[in-house]
Design a protein around this motif. Structure first.
Motif, PDB file in Angstrom:
ATOM      1  N   PRO A 281       0.812  -1.231   0.000  1.00  0.00           N
ATOM      2  CA  PRO A 281       0.000   0.000   0.000  1.00  0.00           C
ATOM      3  C   PRO A 281       0.840   1.273   0.000  1.00  0.00           C
ATOM      4  N   TRP A 282       1.939   1.250   0.734  1.00  0.00           N
ATOM      5  CA  TRP A 282       2.869   2.376   0.773  1.00  0.00           C
ATOM      6  C   TRP A 282       4.292   1.822   0.631  1.00  0.00           C
ATOM      7  N   ARG A 283       5.204   2.687   0.214  1.00  0.00           N
ATOM      8  CA  ARG A 283       6.603   2.245   0.153  1.00  0.00           C
ATOM      9  C   ARG A 283       7.076   1.888   1.550  1.00  0.00           C
ATOM     10  N   VAL A 284       7.702   0.723   1.666  1.00  0.00           N
ATOM     11  CA  VAL A 284       8.099   0.214   2.981  1.00  0.00           C
ATOM     12  C   VAL A 284       9.076   1.162   3.671  1.00  0.00           C
ATOM     13  N   ALA A 285       9.996   1.720   2.914  1.00  0.00           N
ATOM     14  CA  ALA A 285      11.017   2.585   3.506  1.00  0.00           C
ATOM     15  C   ALA A 285      10.597   4.051   3.588  1.00  0.00           C
ATOM     16  N   ALA A 286       9.370   4.370   3.160  1.00  0.00           N
ATOM     17  CA  ALA A 286       8.923   5.770   3.149  1.00  0.00           C
ATOM     18  C   ALA A 286       8.705   6.273   4.575  1.00  0.00           C
ATOM     19  N   VAL A 287       9.456   7.294   4.970  1.00  0.00           N
ATOM     20  CA  VAL A 287       9.362   7.887   6.303  1.00  0.00           C
ATOM     21  C   VAL A 287       8.596   9.204   6.208  1.00  0.00           C
ATOM     22  N   ASP A 288       7.623   9.364   7.096  1.00  0.00           N
ATOM     23  CA  ASP A 288       6.816  10.591   7.125  1.00  0.00           C
ATOM     24  C   ASP A 288       6.596  10.965   8.592  1.00  0.00           C
ATOM     25  N   ILE A 289       7.533  11.747   9.118  1.00  0.00           N
ATOM     26  CA  ILE A 289       7.499  12.087  10.540  1.00  0.00           C
ATOM     27  C   ILE A 289       6.208  12.820  10.904  1.00  0.00           C
ATOM     28  N   ALA A 290       5.669  13.579   9.988  1.00  0.00           N
ATOM     29  CA  ALA A 290       4.435  14.320  10.271  1.00  0.00           C
ATOM     30  C   ALA A 290       3.260  13.373  10.499  1.00  0.00           C
ATOM     31  N   ALA A 291       3.347  12.146   9.977  1.00  0.00           N
ATOM     32  CA  ALA A 291       2.248  11.184  10.115  1.00  0.00           C
ATOM     33  C   ALA A 291       2.563  10.084  11.126  1.00  0.00           C
ATOM     34  N   ARG A 292       3.546  10.315  11.986  1.00  0.00           N
ATOM     35  CA  ARG A 292       3.972   9.275  12.922  1.00  0.00           C
ATOM     36  C   ARG A 292       2.888   8.949  13.956  1.00  0.00           C
ATOM     37  N   LEU A 293       2.818   7.665  14.316  1.00  0.00           N
ATOM     38  CA  LEU A 293       1.935   7.152  15.370  1.00  0.00           C
ATOM     39  C   LEU A 293       0.455   7.447  15.117  1.00  0.00           C
ATOM     40  N   GLN A 294       0.059   7.498  13.868  1.00  0.00           N
ATOM     41  CA  GLN A 294      -1.362   7.661  13.562  1.00  0.00           C
ATOM     42  C   GLN A 294      -2.085   6.328  13.738  1.00  0.00           C
TER      43      GLN A 294
ATOM     44  N   VAL B 257       4.264  -5.142   7.676  1.00  0.00           N
ATOM     45  CA  VAL B 257       3.885  -6.523   7.992  1.00  0.00           C
ATOM     46  C   VAL B 257       3.942  -7.393   6.740  1.00  0.00           C
ATOM     47  N   MET B 258       3.467  -6.866   5.622  1.00  0.00           N
ATOM     48  CA  MET B 258       3.497  -7.625   4.370  1.00  0.00           C
ATOM     49  C   MET B 258       4.939  -7.911   3.945  1.00  0.00           C
ATOM     50  N   ALA B 259       5.781  -6.886   3.979  1.00  0.00           N
ATOM     51  CA  ALA B 259       7.175  -7.077   3.595  1.00  0.00           C
ATOM     52  C   ALA B 259       7.903  -7.957   4.613  1.00  0.00           C
ATOM     53  N   GLY B 260       7.534  -7.805   5.887  1.00  0.00           N
ATOM     54  CA  GLY B 260       8.142  -8.643   6.921  1.00  0.00           C
ATOM     55  C   GLY B 260       7.807 -10.108   6.739  1.00  0.00           C
ATOM     56  N   ALA B 261       6.628 -10.398   6.187  1.00  0.00           N
ATOM     57  CA  ALA B 261       6.252 -11.791   5.927  1.00  0.00           C
ATOM     58  C   ALA B 261       7.229 -12.435   4.948  1.00  0.00           C
ATOM     59  N   ALA B 262       7.642 -11.676   3.947  1.00  0.00           N
ATOM     60  CA  ALA B 262       8.571 -12.215   2.948  1.00  0.00           C
ATOM     61  C   ALA B 262       9.915 -12.553   3.572  1.00  0.00           C
TER      62      ALA B 262
ATOM     63  N   VAL C  26      17.616 -10.529  10.337  1.00  0.00           N
ATOM     64  CA  VAL C  26      17.546  -9.660   9.156  1.00  0.00           C
ATOM     65  C   VAL C  26      17.867  -8.222   9.562  1.00  0.00           C
ATOM     66  N   GLN C  27      18.723  -7.576   8.790  1.00  0.00           N
ATOM     67  CA  GLN C  27      19.180  -6.233   9.117  1.00  0.00           C
ATOM     68  C   GLN C  27      18.444  -5.166   8.308  1.00  0.00           C
ATOM     69  N   PRO C  28      18.340  -3.937   8.858  1.00  0.00           N
ATOM     70  CA  PRO C  28      17.723  -2.832   8.113  1.00  0.00           C
ATOM     71  C   PRO C  28      18.470  -2.614   6.800  1.00  0.00           C
ATOM     72  N   PRO C  29      17.763  -2.159   5.760  1.00  0.00           N
ATOM     73  CA  PRO C  29      16.368  -1.695   5.740  1.00  0.00           C
ATOM     74  C   PRO C  29      15.339  -2.798   5.518  1.00  0.00           C
ATOM     75  N   ALA C  30      15.770  -4.050   5.382  1.00  0.00           N
ATOM     76  CA  ALA C  30      14.805  -5.135   5.183  1.00  0.00           C
ATOM     77  C   ALA C  30      13.937  -5.274   6.427  1.00  0.00           C
ATOM     78  N   PRO C  31      12.610  -5.304   6.269  1.00  0.00           N
ATOM     79  CA  PRO C  31      11.723  -5.388   7.426  1.00  0.00           C
ATOM     80  C   PRO C  31      11.665  -6.808   7.989  1.00  0.00           C
ATOM     81  N   SER C  32      11.362  -6.919   9.256  1.00  0.00           N
ATOM     82  CA  SER C  32      11.226  -8.219   9.914  1.00  0.00           C
ATOM     83  C   SER C  32      10.261  -8.060  11.074  1.00  0.00           C
TER      84      SER C  32
END
Length: 266
Positions: free
Chosen positions: A30-43, A64-69, A214-220
């Motif tokens: 739905p969104w880029r996994v590595a996309a950071v948006d501090i203004a939208a944090r903890l929504q 969660v989807m990328a972490g499944a892989a 697994v190390q960043p930026p790969a999600p886990s």
């Protein structure tokens, strides 16, 4: 519907769901996994972010989807490698018997003497963190499991009449092991593989949680838990979501193994 089919179908459905989510994440989230948006944090959950955002404004569903892989990939890679090593060892031990059998089984006993997760942590600490080293550590503590299961099942098959007939026909032990013994132990090994895959997924989550997987930026999923543990008081869903993903995925493999085991025993 029998109890067997219920366990198998539930396990298969859960496993398939997470597998498909992981595969889909390779081409779309739905969104880029590595996309950071501090203004939208903890929504919280919304139409834009179904599971909300994390402390960096990243979409939790995408993570969660990328972490499944990555989580399933490491777990299945480790389990598959253990199968490729453990099954031939168990088959060889059952066919040769004598000193080779004793040597292989005593080696398995040595590995069994160490707690599996502790061994995995030790190996990844020595080799360095990363997905490949995590899979290697998972494979190592799974090899003796498959070796013992294969040997135990194969010893029973070696006493069967069709094996004696194959010997009388002049077939060697290697050919008998591959043509007659292996196909008959495969169902039991498959059941064990499903169970070990669930335990391997749990081990991968533990390794990632302590920073050795697994190390960043790969999600886990494990690292998602580690990153959210200090926020459990203000955003508990950041812990609950990956925690439930791990619980469901592990349960899926275990139910799949239980269903296969009950089906085999019918």
């Amino acid at each position: 519907m029998s109890r067997t089919s219920v366990a198998f179908r539930i396990g298969a459905a859960i496993t398939a769901l997470f597998t498909l989510a992981g595969l889909l994440a390779q081409v779309w989230t739905p969104w880029r996994v590595a996309a950071v948006d501090i203004a939208a944090r903890l929504q919280g959950p919304s139409g834009a972010h179904w599971l909300g955002t994390d402390q960096l404004g990243r979409d939790v569903l995408s993570l969660v989807m990328a972490g499944a892989a990555t989580s399933l990939g490491v777990a299945l890679l480790g389990t598959g490698a253990a199968l490729l090593v453990g099954v031939p060892l168990g088959l060889a031990a059952s066919a040769a018997r004598g000193w080779l059998d004793d040597l292989l089984m005593r080696g398995a006993d040595v590995l069994f003497a160490f707690p599996a997760l502790l061994m995995a942590i030790l190996l990844t600490a020595l080799l360095g963190p990363g997905a490949i080293n995590a899979a290697l550590a998972i494979a190592l503590f799974n090899v003796p499991v498959f070796a013992r299961v294969t040997r135990g099942a194969a010893l029973v098959v070696w006493t069967r009449a069709f094996v004696s007939a194959a010997r009388l026909a002049g077939l060697g032990r290697v050919r008998i092991a591959l043509v007659h013994v292996l196909p008959n132990v495969a169902p039991q090994v498959l059941v064990q593989a499903s169970i070990q895959a669930g335990l391997a997924l749990l081990a991968e989550a533990g390794l990632s949680y302590v920073g050795l997987g697994v190390q960043p930026p790969a999600p886990s999923w494990g690292r998602m838990l580690a990153e959210a543990q200090t926020l459990i008081g203000i955003a508990p869903r950041l812990v609950l979501v990956p925690g439930l993903a791990i619980l469901l995925a592990v349960s899926g493999f275990l139910l799949l193994g239980d269903g296969l085991s009950r089906e085999r025993g019918r």
